[in-house]
Enzyme design. Sequence first.
Site, mmCIF file in Angstrom:
data_model
loop_
_atom_site.group_PDB
_atom_site.id
_atom_site.type_symbol
_atom_site.label_atom_id
_atom_site.label_comp_id
_atom_site.label_asym_id
_atom_site.label_seq_id
_atom_site.Cartn_x
_atom_site.Cartn_y
_atom_site.Cartn_z
ATOM 1 C CG LEU A 277 -1.940 -1.197 1.192
ATOM 2 C CD1 LEU A 277 -2.524 -1.480 2.569
ATOM 3 C CD2 LEU A 277 -3.044 -0.903 0.174
ATOM 4 N N PRO A 278 0.260 2.416 -0.389
ATOM 5 C CG PRO A 278 -1.030 3.796 -1.750
ATOM 6 C CD PRO A 278 -1.112 2.587 -0.882
ATOM 7 C CB THR B 110 8.280 2.092 1.496
ATOM 8 O OG1 THR B 110 8.847 1.114 0.634
ATOM 9 C CG2 THR B 110 9.395 2.888 2.164
ATOM 10 C CE LYS C 121 12.174 1.016 0.042
ATOM 11 N NZ LYS C 121 12.316 0.714 -1.341
ATOM 12 C CE LYS D 124 6.320 5.960 0.678
ATOM 13 N NZ LYS D 124 5.421 4.792 0.643
HETATM 14 P P1 NAD Z 1 0.676 2.286 -6.431
HETATM 15 O O1 NAD Z 1 0.112 3.624 -6.101
HETATM 16 O O2 NAD Z 1 0.932 1.909 -7.846
HETATM 17 O O3 NAD Z 1 -0.293 1.132 -5.818
HETATM 18 C C1 NAD Z 1 -0.950 1.216 -4.597
HETATM 19 C C2 NAD Z 1 -2.263 0.429 -4.730
HETATM 20 O O4 NAD Z 1 -2.897 0.403 -3.452
HETATM 21 C C3 NAD Z 1 -3.246 1.045 -5.705
HETATM 22 O O5 NAD Z 1 -3.679 0.076 -6.636
HETATM 23 C C4 NAD Z 1 -4.398 1.527 -4.821
HETATM 24 O O6 NAD Z 1 -5.664 1.481 -5.447
HETATM 25 C C5 NAD Z 1 -4.299 0.559 -3.672
HETATM 26 N N1 NAD Z 1 -4.924 1.022 -2.430
HETATM 27 C C6 NAD Z 1 -4.812 2.236 -1.831
HETATM 28 N N2 NAD Z 1 -5.527 2.259 -0.691
HETATM 29 C C7 NAD Z 1 -6.096 1.030 -0.555
HETATM 30 C C8 NAD Z 1 -6.943 0.434 0.418
HETATM 31 N N3 NAD Z 1 -7.361 1.104 1.496
HETATM 32 N N4 NAD Z 1 -7.326 -0.843 0.225
HETATM 33 C C9 NAD Z 1 -6.919 -1.547 -0.864
HETATM 34 N N5 NAD Z 1 -6.115 -1.024 -1.833
HETATM 35 C C10 NAD Z 1 -5.724 0.249 -1.671
HETATM 36 O O7 NAD Z 1 2.010 2.148 -5.546
HETATM 37 P P2 NAD Z 1 3.254 1.160 -5.793
HETATM 38 O O8 NAD Z 1 4.234 1.804 -6.716
HETATM 39 O O9 NAD Z 1 2.726 -0.206 -6.093
HETATM 40 O O10 NAD Z 1 3.904 1.195 -4.326
HETATM 41 C C11 NAD Z 1 3.359 0.477 -3.249
HETATM 42 C C12 NAD Z 1 4.354 0.548 -2.096
HETATM 43 O O11 NAD Z 1 5.613 0.005 -2.533
HETATM 44 C C13 NAD Z 1 4.642 1.964 -1.598
HETATM 45 O O12 NAD Z 1 4.735 1.942 -0.219
HETATM 46 C C14 NAD Z 1 5.994 2.300 -2.268
HETATM 47 O O13 NAD Z 1 6.737 3.255 -1.525
HETATM 48 C C15 NAD Z 1 6.665 0.942 -2.274
HETATM 49 N N6 NAD Z 1 7.700 0.752 -3.311
HETATM 50 C C16 NAD Z 1 7.463 1.148 -4.596
HETATM 51 C C17 NAD Z 1 8.459 0.945 -5.557
HETATM 52 C C18 NAD Z 1 8.262 1.360 -7.006
HETATM 53 O O14 NAD Z 1 9.243 1.330 -7.793
HETATM 54 N N7 NAD Z 1 7.052 1.740 -7.418
HETATM 55 C C19 NAD Z 1 9.677 0.332 -5.225
HETATM 56 C C20 NAD Z 1 9.854 -0.104 -3.898
HETATM 57 C C21 NAD Z 1 8.848 0.118 -2.960
#
Ligand code: NAD
Length: 297
Positions: free
Chosen positions: A66-67, A97, A172, A247
Amino acid sequence: MTSHIAFIGLGNMGGPMALNLLNNNFKVTVFDLNQDAVKVLTDQGAQAADTAQSAAQQADAVVTMLPSGEIVKSVYLGEDGLIQCVQKGTLLIDCSTIAAEDAREVIDAAHEADIGMIDAPVSGGTAAAEAGTLTFICGGDDNDFKAAKPILSAMGKNIFHAGEAGAGQVAKICNNMLLAIHMIGTSEALNMGVSQGLDPEVMSEIMKASSGNNWSLQVYNPYPGVMPNVPASRDYQGGFMVELMNKDLGLAQKLAERSNTATPLGALSAELYQQHQNQDGSGLDFSSILQFLKTQS
Ligand code: NAD
């Protein structure tokens, strides 16, 4: 043997991670607020649930991606939270994260309810999520870590146990602060060399064979055209967004404050990335900091 996973949060990272669980013969029940993201997974054989709770109630383990910490807490805590509704013996794994203290708060609440939980943030980005080669950086009890390992192995290549609850988040965030610092440093060096008439590809080869060698140069060159298949060579589209780097740098600065640790380069990196986002970096991959530097001369 854990075989049925509830996967909650099917975004850029969670979608391909859930797909890798399916491809490794786990039964997967998914939930996301975004129905399009759910459909991608149900088309591949996942089951869909109407709520996060109903997905989790049926599962042996729950994975969340989740975000933010606020959203993670809203999903796990409270009367309707997952901790209160899962069956005893269910393992909870949060891969988002978030701040280490948010992770500890949720894991403490899980332990109070006699439920096992670890924090397991990832490194590697969307390409590694798709390839199933993520690095998982875990915090929590030994037994919970061992129980999570077969699940994480279906989505990643390197799986570390950093220490107790929240330790995964600390490691991390330290890593991503260093990533920002060497990406900015690499961009500064390339930009200055090119301003003196040097070829960015030749400069990159020289630095890779010299003492400036680092991950940004090796696999994520920020100069357009030097490397194929990196965001810099497709107008900084896709990859790891400037917003997410901001973030993480914000979380790093909060940690530095709380731990009374000197991170002058981390603080400067946070400032530069924030300026870049405010100027025109929003929506671009974080290696676009090179473009920002060009506007500063
Ligand atoms: P994203 O925004 O693409 O996906 C997040 C998903 O969570 C979305 O599909 C959204 O609809 C869903 N969501 C939000 N609130 C919700 C809820 N209450 N119930 C169910 N679903 C819900 O984000 P991402 O890029 O997949 O990143 C997710 C996590 O991974 C973050 O914490 C980010 O910091 C971490 N991360 C991302 C990357 C990257 O390269 N994108 C790399 C490492 C870590």
